[in-house]
Design an enzyme around this catalytic site. Structure first.
Site, PDB file in Angstrom:
ATOM      1  N   GLU A  74      34.978  27.612  48.316  1.00  0.00           N
ATOM      2  CA  GLU A  74      34.538  27.498  49.707  1.00  0.00           C
ATOM      3  C   GLU A  74      34.580  26.049  50.205  1.00  0.00           C
ATOM      4  OE1 GLU A  74      30.623  29.077  50.380  1.00  0.00           O
ATOM      5  OE2 GLU A  74      30.876  29.083  52.554  1.00  0.00           O
ATOM      6  N   LYS A 254      21.564  31.805  49.223  1.00  0.00           N
ATOM      7  CA  LYS A 254      23.023  31.673  49.035  1.00  0.00           C
ATOM      8  C   LYS A 254      23.431  30.210  49.158  1.00  0.00           C
ATOM      9  CE  LYS A 254      27.579  31.781  50.315  1.00  0.00           C
ATOM     10  NZ  LYS A 254      28.387  30.624  50.764  1.00  0.00           N
ATOM     11  N   ASP A 270      27.614  31.216  32.147  1.00  0.00           N
ATOM     12  CA  ASP A 270      27.608  32.618  32.555  1.00  0.00           C
ATOM     13  C   ASP A 270      26.902  32.736  33.918  1.00  0.00           C
ATOM     14  OD1 ASP A 270      27.078  35.348  32.882  1.00  0.00           O
ATOM     15  OD2 ASP A 270      26.876  35.678  30.724  1.00  0.00           O
ATOM     16  N   HIS A 369      31.447  22.502  58.755  1.00  0.00           N
ATOM     17  CA  HIS A 369      32.095  23.473  57.875  1.00  0.00           C
ATOM     18  C   HIS A 369      33.523  23.751  58.320  1.00  0.00           C
ATOM     19  CE1 HIS A 369      32.571  26.799  55.170  1.00  0.00           C
ATOM     20  NE2 HIS A 369      32.721  27.664  56.159  1.00  0.00           N
TER      21      HIS A 369
HETATM   22  C1  LIG Z   1      30.322  18.929  56.092  1.00  0.00           C
HETATM   23  C2  LIG Z   1      29.294  17.835  56.292  1.00  0.00           C
HETATM   24  C3  LIG Z   1      28.963  17.208  54.921  1.00  0.00           C
HETATM   25  C4  LIG Z   1      29.807  16.787  57.228  1.00  0.00           C
HETATM   26  O1  LIG Z   1      28.759  15.923  57.543  1.00  0.00           O
HETATM   27  P1  LIG Z   1      28.926  14.677  58.476  1.00  0.00           P
HETATM   28  O2  LIG Z   1      27.570  14.143  58.736  1.00  0.00           O
HETATM   29  O3  LIG Z   1      29.806  14.987  59.623  1.00  0.00           O
HETATM   30  O4  LIG Z   1      29.719  13.776  57.510  1.00  0.00           O
HETATM   31  P2  LIG Z   1      30.082  12.260  57.580  1.00  0.00           P
HETATM   32  O5  LIG Z   1      31.495  12.198  57.939  1.00  0.00           O
HETATM   33  O6  LIG Z   1      29.088  11.461  58.363  1.00  0.00           O
HETATM   34  O7  LIG Z   1      29.856  11.919  56.016  1.00  0.00           O
HETATM   35  C5  LIG Z   1      28.555  11.855  55.483  1.00  0.00           C
HETATM   36  C6  LIG Z   1      28.638  12.141  53.984  1.00  0.00           C
HETATM   37  O8  LIG Z   1      28.951  13.536  53.774  1.00  0.00           O
HETATM   38  C7  LIG Z   1      29.831  13.635  52.643  1.00  0.00           C
HETATM   39  N1  LIG Z   1      31.159  14.091  53.118  1.00  0.00           N
HETATM   40  C8  LIG Z   1      31.503  14.357  54.376  1.00  0.00           C
HETATM   41  N2  LIG Z   1      32.790  14.776  54.441  1.00  0.00           N
HETATM   42  C9  LIG Z   1      33.276  14.747  53.166  1.00  0.00           C
HETATM   43  C10 LIG Z   1      34.529  15.074  52.594  1.00  0.00           C
HETATM   44  N3  LIG Z   1      35.565  15.491  53.312  1.00  0.00           N
HETATM   45  N4  LIG Z   1      34.657  14.948  51.271  1.00  0.00           N
HETATM   46  C11 LIG Z   1      33.633  14.518  50.514  1.00  0.00           C
HETATM   47  N5  LIG Z   1      32.414  14.198  51.014  1.00  0.00           N
HETATM   48  C12 LIG Z   1      32.234  14.307  52.329  1.00  0.00           C
HETATM   49  C13 LIG Z   1      29.927  12.253  52.053  1.00  0.00           C
HETATM   50  O9  LIG Z   1      28.883  12.061  51.145  1.00  0.00           O
HETATM   51  C14 LIG Z   1      29.744  11.402  53.274  1.00  0.00           C
HETATM   52  O10 LIG Z   1      29.329  10.103  52.956  1.00  0.00           O
HETATM   53  P3  LIG Z   1      30.488   8.953  52.725  1.00  0.00           P
HETATM   54  O11 LIG Z   1      31.174   9.332  51.466  1.00  0.00           O
HETATM   55  O12 LIG Z   1      31.404   9.042  53.908  1.00  0.00           O
HETATM   56  O13 LIG Z   1      29.681   7.712  52.646  1.00  0.00           O
HETATM   57  C15 LIG Z   1      27.966  18.378  56.913  1.00  0.00           C
HETATM   58  O14 LIG Z   1      28.240  18.878  58.183  1.00  0.00           O
HETATM   59  C16 LIG Z   1      27.306  19.416  56.060  1.00  0.00           C
HETATM   60  O15 LIG Z   1      26.697  19.135  55.046  1.00  0.00           O
HETATM   61  N6  LIG Z   1      27.379  20.690  56.501  1.00  0.00           N
HETATM   62  C17 LIG Z   1      26.888  21.802  55.739  1.00  0.00           C
HETATM   63  C18 LIG Z   1      28.044  22.434  55.028  1.00  0.00           C
HETATM   64  C19 LIG Z   1      27.670  23.654  54.224  1.00  0.00           C
HETATM   65  O16 LIG Z   1      26.535  23.931  53.955  1.00  0.00           O
HETATM   66  N7  LIG Z   1      28.679  24.383  53.805  1.00  0.00           N
HETATM   67  C20 LIG Z   1      28.532  25.576  53.086  1.00  0.00           C
HETATM   68  C21 LIG Z   1      29.258  26.670  53.798  1.00  0.00           C
HETATM   69  S1  LIG Z   1      28.162  27.606  54.793  1.00  0.00           S
HETATM   70  C22 LIG Z   1      27.305  28.492  53.576  1.00  0.00           C
HETATM   71  O17 LIG Z   1      27.898  28.959  52.666  1.00  0.00           O
HETATM   72  C23 LIG Z   1      25.833  28.547  53.440  1.00  0.00           C
HETATM   73  C24 LIG Z   1      24.886  28.709  54.563  1.00  0.00           C
HETATM   74  C25 LIG Z   1      25.057  27.628  55.572  1.00  0.00           C
HETATM   75  O18 LIG Z   1      25.022  29.953  55.190  1.00  0.00           O
HETATM   76  C26 LIG Z   1      23.523  28.629  53.906  1.00  0.00           C
HETATM   77  C27 LIG Z   1      22.370  28.760  54.844  1.00  0.00           C
HETATM   78  O19 LIG Z   1      22.489  29.483  55.858  1.00  0.00           O
HETATM   79  O20 LIG Z   1      21.292  28.166  54.534  1.00  0.00           O
HETATM   80  N1  LIG Z   2      23.400  39.631  29.051  1.00  0.00           N
HETATM   81  C1  LIG Z   2      24.060  38.480  28.834  1.00  0.00           C
HETATM   82  O1  LIG Z   2      23.871  37.500  29.544  1.00  0.00           O
HETATM   83  C2  LIG Z   2      25.048  38.394  27.712  1.00  0.00           C
HETATM   84  C3  LIG Z   2      25.833  37.264  27.638  1.00  0.00           C
HETATM   85  N2  LIG Z   2      26.670  37.091  26.563  1.00  0.00           N
HETATM   86  C4  LIG Z   2      27.504  35.901  26.428  1.00  0.00           C
HETATM   87  O2  LIG Z   2      26.973  35.138  25.339  1.00  0.00           O
HETATM   88  C5  LIG Z   2      27.444  33.806  25.420  1.00  0.00           C
HETATM   89  C6  LIG Z   2      26.313  32.831  25.184  1.00  0.00           C
HETATM   90  O3  LIG Z   2      25.691  33.131  23.962  1.00  0.00           O
HETATM   91  P1  LIG Z   2      25.154  31.931  23.062  1.00  0.00           P
HETATM   92  O4  LIG Z   2      24.232  32.535  22.057  1.00  0.00           O
HETATM   93  O5  LIG Z   2      24.619  30.833  23.892  1.00  0.00           O
HETATM   94  O6  LIG Z   2      26.460  31.347  22.471  1.00  0.00           O
HETATM   95  P2  LIG Z   2      27.006  31.414  21.024  1.00  0.00           P
HETATM   96  O7  LIG Z   2      27.026  32.768  20.474  1.00  0.00           O
HETATM   97  O8  LIG Z   2      28.270  30.663  20.988  1.00  0.00           O
HETATM   98  O9  LIG Z   2      25.857  30.624  20.243  1.00  0.00           O
HETATM   99  C7  LIG Z   2      25.691  29.281  20.368  1.00  0.00           C
HETATM  100  C8  LIG Z   2      25.943  28.658  19.027  1.00  0.00           C
HETATM  101  O10 LIG Z   2      26.057  27.253  19.146  1.00  0.00           O
HETATM  102  C9  LIG Z   2      25.719  26.656  17.928  1.00  0.00           C
HETATM  103  N3  LIG Z   2      24.975  25.437  18.193  1.00  0.00           N
HETATM  104  C10 LIG Z   2      25.410  24.193  17.889  1.00  0.00           C
HETATM  105  N4  LIG Z   2      24.557  23.267  18.308  1.00  0.00           N
HETATM  106  C11 LIG Z   2      23.528  23.911  18.915  1.00  0.00           C
HETATM  107  C12 LIG Z   2      22.348  23.472  19.577  1.00  0.00           C
HETATM  108  N5  LIG Z   2      22.038  22.172  19.708  1.00  0.00           N
HETATM  109  N6  LIG Z   2      21.528  24.391  20.111  1.00  0.00           N
HETATM  110  C13 LIG Z   2      21.820  25.706  20.030  1.00  0.00           C
HETATM  111  N7  LIG Z   2      22.930  26.195  19.390  1.00  0.00           N
HETATM  112  C14 LIG Z   2      23.779  25.292  18.844  1.00  0.00           C
HETATM  113  C15 LIG Z   2      24.946  27.693  17.124  1.00  0.00           C
HETATM  114  O11 LIG Z   2      25.818  28.134  16.094  1.00  0.00           O
HETATM  115  P3  LIG Z   2      25.562  27.794  14.577  1.00  0.00           P
HETATM  116  O12 LIG Z   2      24.097  27.870  14.415  1.00  0.00           O
HETATM  117  O13 LIG Z   2      26.309  28.804  13.834  1.00  0.00           O
HETATM  118  O14 LIG Z   2      26.089  26.405  14.401  1.00  0.00           O
HETATM  119  C16 LIG Z   2      24.770  28.840  18.082  1.00  0.00           C
HETATM  120  O15 LIG Z   2      24.829  30.075  17.431  1.00  0.00           O
HETATM  121  C17 LIG Z   2      28.013  33.630  26.806  1.00  0.00           C
HETATM  122  O16 LIG Z   2      29.423  33.656  26.705  1.00  0.00           O
HETATM  123  C18 LIG Z   2      27.517  34.882  27.522  1.00  0.00           C
HETATM  124  O17 LIG Z   2      28.400  35.233  28.585  1.00  0.00           O
HETATM  125  C19 LIG Z   2      26.747  38.003  25.560  1.00  0.00           C
HETATM  126  C20 LIG Z   2      25.998  39.144  25.616  1.00  0.00           C
HETATM  127  C21 LIG Z   2      25.129  39.462  26.720  1.00  0.00           C
END
Ligand SMILES: CC(C)(COP(=O)([O-])OP(=O)([O-])OC[C@H]1O[C@@H](n2cnc3c(N)ncnc32)[C@H](O)[C@@H]1OP(=O)([O-])[O-])[C@@H](O)C(=O)NCCC(=O)NCCSC(=O)C[C@@](C)(O)CC(=O)[O-]
Ligand SMILES: NC(=O)C1=CN([C@@H]2O[C@H](COP(=O)(O)OP(=O)(O)OC[C@H]3O[C@@H](n4cnc5c(N)ncnc54)[C@H](OP(=O)(O)O)[C@@H]3O)[C@@H](O)[C@H]2O)C=CC1
Length: 406
Positions: A74, A254, A270, A369
């Site tokens: 997005e 969202k 995940d 946006h």
């Molecule tokens: C779009 C902006 C950021 C513009 O905002 P602006 O004030 O016009 O931007 P600006 O040109 O003054 O720039 C300000 C800063 O924004 C960033 N920025 C600005 N443009 C860029 C770019 N091209 N690439 C990277 N960063 C950018 C950047 O940090 C920049 O600082 P700078 O780097 O210039 O010092 C602002 O209008 C904004 O934040 N809008 C909201 C956008 C948004 O939420 N989008 C999601 C889609 S809608 C949605 O999915 C969710 C929603 C909205 O429904 C959730 C809800 O309802 O609560």
């Molecule tokens: N309902 C759900 O959400 C389900 C999700 N999944 C999937 O399972 C996966 C995640 O399972 P997860 O158990 O995290 O992954 P893994 O099965 O890969 O287990 C993580 C492994 O990392 C190793 N490990 C090494 N360092 C660390 C540390 N510092 N802390 C913890 N573990 C360490 C351990 O192995 P060792 O001890 O052998 O070294 C551990 O078994 C995801 O892909 C997910 O999508 C699966 C089933 C259901």
């Protein structure tokens, strides 16, 4: 104005994080996932489906600056995260507190004739169940994690459920916890004197919650189009709307998940598990609520926002073992624990929420946006690079003030 190319941005990011540009090139080749790896990851693979992979620079969380990788289709979400991060950074950034990595193994037993007796026997055997669980996950225990406790509930109708609460450390934990559920299942059914049912983790990780907050002086919300105080009032009012109306709360959330999911996806985690858990948490008080809320301080000097949601993320295991793009994302972030990753993902979610509300409550969402949307659809783009020095070359960003050529 010149539009910067992807190789130019990659070179700048590589410089910022101390990687060789070739490492980025290599990891992101074929959308970060080659076909043979994809073939080994899922069944009946035909290929891969790529998403844009970008970064939001300078997201400050607990005093540390992150270059946050985001995978999302997005337009304007990465700009929104960057925009809010820039404002928040000036005010000290986001503050995050992350629970231990507790995930619950559920063992369900039905046809229990005497649920009260079953609960008493299971509660009496709590230490034994924890020990059995830990025997099944010896490596995790050796690292300092493992089963911490068990609990049991009567669900009625002769059905009970036992939870084993497991600290999964840096793993998301699903497979670890499923191992535990299967290891203790038969003993639980024996203690309950019933029929063993499901043995599986719960994705409702309400003991693994990420909490993040930010406090912005109102002047940090100002633009040429609106005063800081008006923007802050608007954001607080938007929060009140979401707190009163489920139709609005869902959209509000969202906008939070725009940021959270993009980080979850980029880091190979995940996202279905995160989404399922987040929305259950939003409804935990009986009605669906906004995950983040905003308040104007009594003296109207600052806007305060806070977000809480369960986040079971891993920096080991899961898809990370295989996915080069996800491993690159973690390398860009330079996080050293799953908790740190959760802190950054939550902060990014609060950032996208802040930008969305700021836009919505002032000028509306469409200008910002749709300007960026038009870039994707071939329409007019107003945006040029901000970090050029006139000759087109990048100015080196100061630490924590990282900006990327656009
Ligand atoms: C779009 C902006 C950021 C513009 O905002 P602006 O004030 O016009 O931007 P600006 O040109 O003054 O720039 C300000 C800063 O924004 C960033 N920025 C600005 N443009 C860029 C770019 N091209 N690439 C990277 N960063 C950018 C950047 O940090 C920049 O600082 P700078 O780097 O210039 O010092 C602002 O209008 C904004 O934040 N809008 C909201 C956008 C948004 O939420 N989008 C999601 C889609 S809608 C949605 O999915 C969710 C929603 C909205 O429904 C959730 C809800 O309802 O609560
Ligand atoms: N309902 C759900 O959400 C389900 C999700 N999944 C999937 O399972 C996966 C995640 O399972 P997860 O158990 O995290 O992954 P893994 O099965 O890969 O287990 C993580 C492994 O990392 C190793 N490990 C090494 N360092 C660390 C540390 N510092 N802390 C913890 N573990 C360490 C351990 O192995 P060792 O001890 O052998 O070294 C551990 O078994 C995801 O892909 C997910 O999508 C699966 C089933 C259901």
């Amino acid at each position: 104005m010149r539009h910067f190319s992807i190789p130019e941005r990659r070179a700048e990011v590589a410089r910022l994080v101390g990687l060789a540009p070739a490492e980025l090139e290599h990891a992101l080749r074929s959308g970060g996932l080659d076909e043979s790896t994809a073939d080994a990851m899922v069944e009946n693979a035909l290929g891969t489906l790529a998403l844009p992979f970008g970064v939001a620079p300078g997201v400050r969380v607990n005093g540390k600056d992150y270059l946050v990788p985001m995978a999302i289709e997005e337009p304007s979400v990465i700009a929104a995260a960057s925009n809010a991060a820039k404002r928040a950074r000036k005010a000290g950034g986001f503050v995050a507190e992350i629970d231990p990595s507790i995930v619950v193994a559920q063992i369900e037993v039905h046809d229990v004739a005497d649920p009260a007796g079953a609960l008493a026997r299971i509660e009496g055997a709590a230490a034994e169940l924890v020990a059995r669980a830990n025997e099944a996950i010896g490596n995790l225990v050796a690292r300092g994690g493992g089963a911490r406790r068990s609990s049991v509930r009567d669900l009625g109708g002769g059905m009970i459920v036992v939870h084993v609460h497991v600290d999964c450390l840096d793993a998301m934990g699903a497979n670890l916890v499923n191992t535990v559920a299967e290891a203790v299942g038969a003993r639980v059914a024996e203690l309950a004197r019933g029929t063993l049912g499901l043995r599986i983790l719960s994705n409702y990780c309400d003991e693994r919650v990420a909490r993040v907050r930010v406090r912005l002086p109102v002047e940090e919300l100002a633009s040429t189009r609106v005063s800081g105080l008006d923007a802050a009032r608007g954001i607080a009012q938007a929060s009140a709307f979401a707190e009163r109306d489920v139709y609005r709360a869902v959209t509000h959330n969202k906008g939070i998940m725009n940021g959270v999911d993009a980080v979850v996806l980029a880091t190979g985690n995940d996202w279905r598990a995160v989404e399922a858990g987040a929305h259950a948490y939003a409804a935990r008080e009986g009605s669906y609520r906004p995950l983040a809320t905003w308040r104007l301080s009594d003296d109207e000097q600052a806007l305060e926002g806070q977000l809480a949601l369960p986040l079971a993320l891993g920096i080991v295991g899961g898809a990370l073992r295989a996915h080069p793009g996800a491993r690159l994302a973690l390398a860009l972030l330079r996080v050293t624990s799953a908790a740190e990753l959760a802190a950054v993902a939550a902060a990014t979610g609060l950032a996208t929420n802040l930008s969305a509300l700021r836009a919505l409550s002032t000028e509306g969402i469409q200008r910002g946006h749709m300007t960026l949307h038009h870039r994707a659809t071939g329409g007019p783009s107003e945006r040029g690079p901000r970090t050029t020095n006139g000759s087109g070359a990048c100015e080196p960003p100061a630490a924590g003030e990282a900006k990327l050529p656009r």
